[in-house]
Design a protein around this motif. Structure first.
Motif, short mmCIF file in Angstrom:
data_model
loop_
_atom_site.label_atom_id
_atom_site.label_comp_id
_atom_site.label_asym_id
_atom_site.label_seq_id
_atom_site.Cartn_x
_atom_site.Cartn_y
_atom_site.Cartn_z
N LEU A 22 13.75 16.72 -5.16
CA LEU A 22 13.54 16.94 -3.73
C LEU A 22 12.20 16.39 -3.28
O LEU A 22 12.09 15.76 -2.22
N TYR A 25 11.76 12.51 -2.58
CA TYR A 25 12.22 11.89 -1.34
C TYR A 25 11.02 11.77 -0.40
O TYR A 25 10.15 12.65 -0.39
N THR A 28 12.27 14.95 4.82
CA THR A 28 13.47 15.78 4.93
C THR A 28 14.69 14.97 5.34
O THR A 28 15.78 15.17 4.81
N VAL A 31 16.50 13.42 2.47
CA VAL A 31 17.19 14.40 1.63
C VAL A 31 18.61 14.64 2.13
O VAL A 31 19.51 14.91 1.35
N GLY A 43 20.34 17.67 -0.01
CA GLY A 43 20.13 18.96 0.64
C GLY A 43 21.28 19.92 0.39
O GLY A 43 21.08 21.09 0.05
N ARG A 81 12.83 20.15 3.77
CA ARG A 81 12.69 19.93 2.34
C ARG A 81 11.86 21.03 1.67
O ARG A 81 12.20 21.50 0.59
N ARG A 144 19.23 10.29 -4.81
CA ARG A 144 17.83 9.92 -4.56
C ARG A 144 17.61 8.43 -4.80
O ARG A 144 16.97 7.74 -4.01
#
Length: 165
Positions: A22, A25, A28, A31, A43, A81, A144
């Motif tokens: 997470l 990245y 947000t 994600v 997410g 995130r 990712r």
């Protein structure tokens, strides 16, 4: 430390890598990106991983108060995130505490709730949860790499993370 301690290490290592994924990245928005052919964003996977472990291990084995909303795990979008990271860290804490309370004999007892029409022995169900987590971590890793264009491993399967300190 018995098998439950090993499970705690496996799950802890994987959750630390989920957190690292997470944080790798850029923001947000990335994600939550949904490239063509990808069924879930990072997410969604993070919410599902946290909800699954907090419910089955934290609440059902550890006596925690987490109430799962599985539908929300797959329908929420745009969760910050940092909030997702906190959910993963909460899951890691709850898993560690819950598994520390178990003894070897409890691993042979039926898991406290029926899942998918069966009641597996607790140890086998915890093993299932660890494999399920690893499956979703792999999905997150590919997501990712696709979204960021960075083909770099984050060290997910390092045996060093399992070594006695």
């Amino acid at each position: 430390m018995g098998l439950q301690g090993d499970y705690a290490r496996f799950i802890g290592r994987e959750l630390a890598t989920v957190r690292d994924q997470l944080l790798a990245y850029p923001d947000t928005e990335s994600v939550w990106a949904m490239p063509a052919g990808v069924p879930n964003s990072a997410g969604t996977l993070a919410l599902h991983i946290a909800g699954n472990l907090r419910f089955f291990i934290g609440a059902k084995l550890g006596g925690g108060t987490y109430v799962r909303d599985r539908d929300a795990e797959f329908s929420l979008r745009g969760v910050d995130r940092d909030t997702l990271v906190r959910q993963i860290e909460a899951a890691a804490d709850e898993v560690t505490r819950a598994l520390a309370t178990l003894d070897d004999a409890q691993l042979d007892e039926p898991f406290p709730v029926e899942v998918a029409g069966v009641r597996l022995p607790t140890g086998r169900f915890i093993g299932h949860l660890a494999v399920h987590l690893a499956y979703h971590l792999g999905q997150m890793d590919y997501h990712r790499r696709i979204v960021t264009g960075v083909n770099k491993s984050l060290g997910a399967l390092s045996p060093a993370a399992l070594a006695d300190r």
